[in-house]
Design an enzyme around this catalytic site. Structure first.
Site, PDB file in Angstrom:
ATOM      1  N   ARG A   1     -27.002 -42.560 -46.721  1.00  0.00           N
ATOM      2  CA  ARG A   1     -26.659 -43.271 -48.767  1.00  0.00           C
ATOM      3  C   ARG A   1     -25.653 -42.534 -48.966  1.00  0.00           C
ATOM      4  NH1 ARG A   1     -29.090 -45.716 -53.248  1.00  0.00           N
ATOM      5  NH2 ARG A   1     -27.739 -44.500 -55.360  1.00  0.00           N
TER       6      ARG A   1
ATOM      7  N   TYR B   1     -18.412 -38.735 -55.312  1.00  0.00           N
ATOM      8  CA  TYR B   1     -17.355 -38.956 -53.975  1.00  0.00           C
ATOM      9  C   TYR B   1     -16.133 -39.022 -54.158  1.00  0.00           C
ATOM     10  CZ  TYR B   1     -21.825 -40.203 -52.761  1.00  0.00           C
ATOM     11  OH  TYR B   1     -24.249 -40.149 -51.885  1.00  0.00           O
TER      12      TYR B   1
ATOM     13  N   LYS C   1     -34.191 -47.756 -59.321  1.00  0.00           N
ATOM     14  CA  LYS C   1     -35.307 -46.436 -60.017  1.00  0.00           C
ATOM     15  C   LYS C   1     -35.031 -46.910 -61.649  1.00  0.00           C
ATOM     16  CE  LYS C   1     -33.766 -42.495 -59.286  1.00  0.00           C
ATOM     17  NZ  LYS C   1     -32.911 -41.044 -59.400  1.00  0.00           N
TER      18      LYS C   1
ATOM     19  N   HIS D   1     -26.295 -46.814 -59.366  1.00  0.00           N
ATOM     20  CA  HIS D   1     -26.468 -45.740 -60.869  1.00  0.00           C
ATOM     21  C   HIS D   1     -26.126 -46.475 -61.734  1.00  0.00           C
ATOM     22  CE1 HIS D   1     -26.529 -42.553 -57.314  1.00  0.00           C
ATOM     23  NE2 HIS D   1     -25.521 -42.999 -57.316  1.00  0.00           N
TER      24      HIS D   1
ATOM     25  N   HIS E   1     -31.155 -39.592 -47.525  1.00  0.00           N
ATOM     26  CA  HIS E   1     -30.564 -39.751 -48.559  1.00  0.00           C
ATOM     27  C   HIS E   1     -29.089 -39.262 -47.982  1.00  0.00           C
ATOM     28  CE1 HIS E   1     -29.787 -40.036 -52.238  1.00  0.00           C
ATOM     29  NE2 HIS E   1     -29.366 -39.588 -52.481  1.00  0.00           N
TER      30      HIS E   1
ATOM     31  N   ARG F   1     -32.669 -46.564 -50.546  1.00  0.00           N
ATOM     32  CA  ARG F   1     -33.484 -45.177 -51.370  1.00  0.00           C
ATOM     33  C   ARG F   1     -34.917 -45.985 -50.092  1.00  0.00           C
ATOM     34  NH1 ARG F   1     -32.518 -46.419 -56.348  1.00  0.00           N
ATOM     35  NH2 ARG F   1     -30.268 -44.865 -57.626  1.00  0.00           N
TER      36      ARG F   1
END
Length: 246
Positions: free
Chosen positions: A194, A226, A120, A217, A191, A95
């Protein structure tokens, strides 16, 4: 309950409405544990449609990706820096803020790893450093990075000096590359790089769990989008349309 959500929908986005619904479900489950009857209340909660999942993720195809990477002038210090950033975004799925917090100590050249300390999830994670990414970073450190006392990996080349490159500057540098290669009308920001990396992993045979791990994630649901990119795999498990010929 319908009236309540209809009123909320006048000023909340669908994502926020889903948060409200999930919060109420959790509260009703808690009240049920206390012995109260909440089944009717739970059943009355509406399901908010997630229209984001009706389309495939927007990514760069091979020709567009090749044009994008060639849009950086690697004879110029700023071009070397921006190309190295693009490789971090594309090869590792970083990111923008994760790139900002990279330092010289983040790169372990002997073990070929990159340490991410600003995820994150607030966890420190190590990622393998691909050859293409390592070479781009090394070229920038040798030929492009200005003299500075700042330990940030990517620093400003214009005043104010001795400062790390911020997220807006990273975003703008990628947008300028999209302009130079003629893709600005289709892509912007970071993004998309990514998502492109994740889609390439899926097409190369990586599982959703592997993609989620590399993208850092916490939930597999976030990376499940995906799975929709694998059209051949979906055709293999798709049921025949009702009334169609076998």
């Amino acid at each position: 309950m319908d009236t309540f959500f209809a009123e909320l929908s006048s000023h909340l986005r669908p994502a926020s409405l889903r948060v409200v619904g999930n919060s109420l479900r959790s509260y009703f489950r808690y009240r049920a544990l206390l012995g109260e009857s909440t089944a009717a209340l739970v059943a009355s909660l509406p399901r908010i449609a997630d229209w984001r999942r009706t389309t495939l993720p927007k990514v760069l195809v091979d020709a567009e990706l090749d044009a994008f990477l060639k849009a950086f002038d690697c004879t110029d210090p700023v071009g070397l820096r921006d190309y190295a950033i693009a490789r971090c975004l594309l090869d590792l799925g970083l990111r923008g803020h994760e790139v900002t917090y990279l330092t010289l100590e983040s790169v372990d050249w002997r073990s070929a790893t990159l340490t991410i300390s600003s995820t994150k999830s607030k966890r420190v994670q190590q990622l393998p450093l691909p050859v293409s990414t390592g070479e781009a970073i090394a070229q920038y450190l040798r030929r492009g990075r200005p003299q500075t006392v700042n330990r940030a990996l990517f620093v400003r080349h214009r005043a104010p000096y001795d400062k790390p490159l911020g997220v807006p500057a990273i975003r703008n540098s990628m947008n300028r590359a999209f302009v130079r290669c003629g893709l600005r009308d289709r892509f912007c920001n970071t993004h998309v790089l990514r998502r492109t990396m994740a889609t390439q992993l899926q097409r190369s045979g990586a599982s959703v769990k592997e993609i989620a791990d590399l993208l850092r994630h916490q939930s597999l649901d976030t990376a499940n989008t995906y799975a929709r990119v694998d059209l051949e795999g979906l055709r293999a498990v798709a049921l025949p349309w009702p009334g169609s010929r076998p």
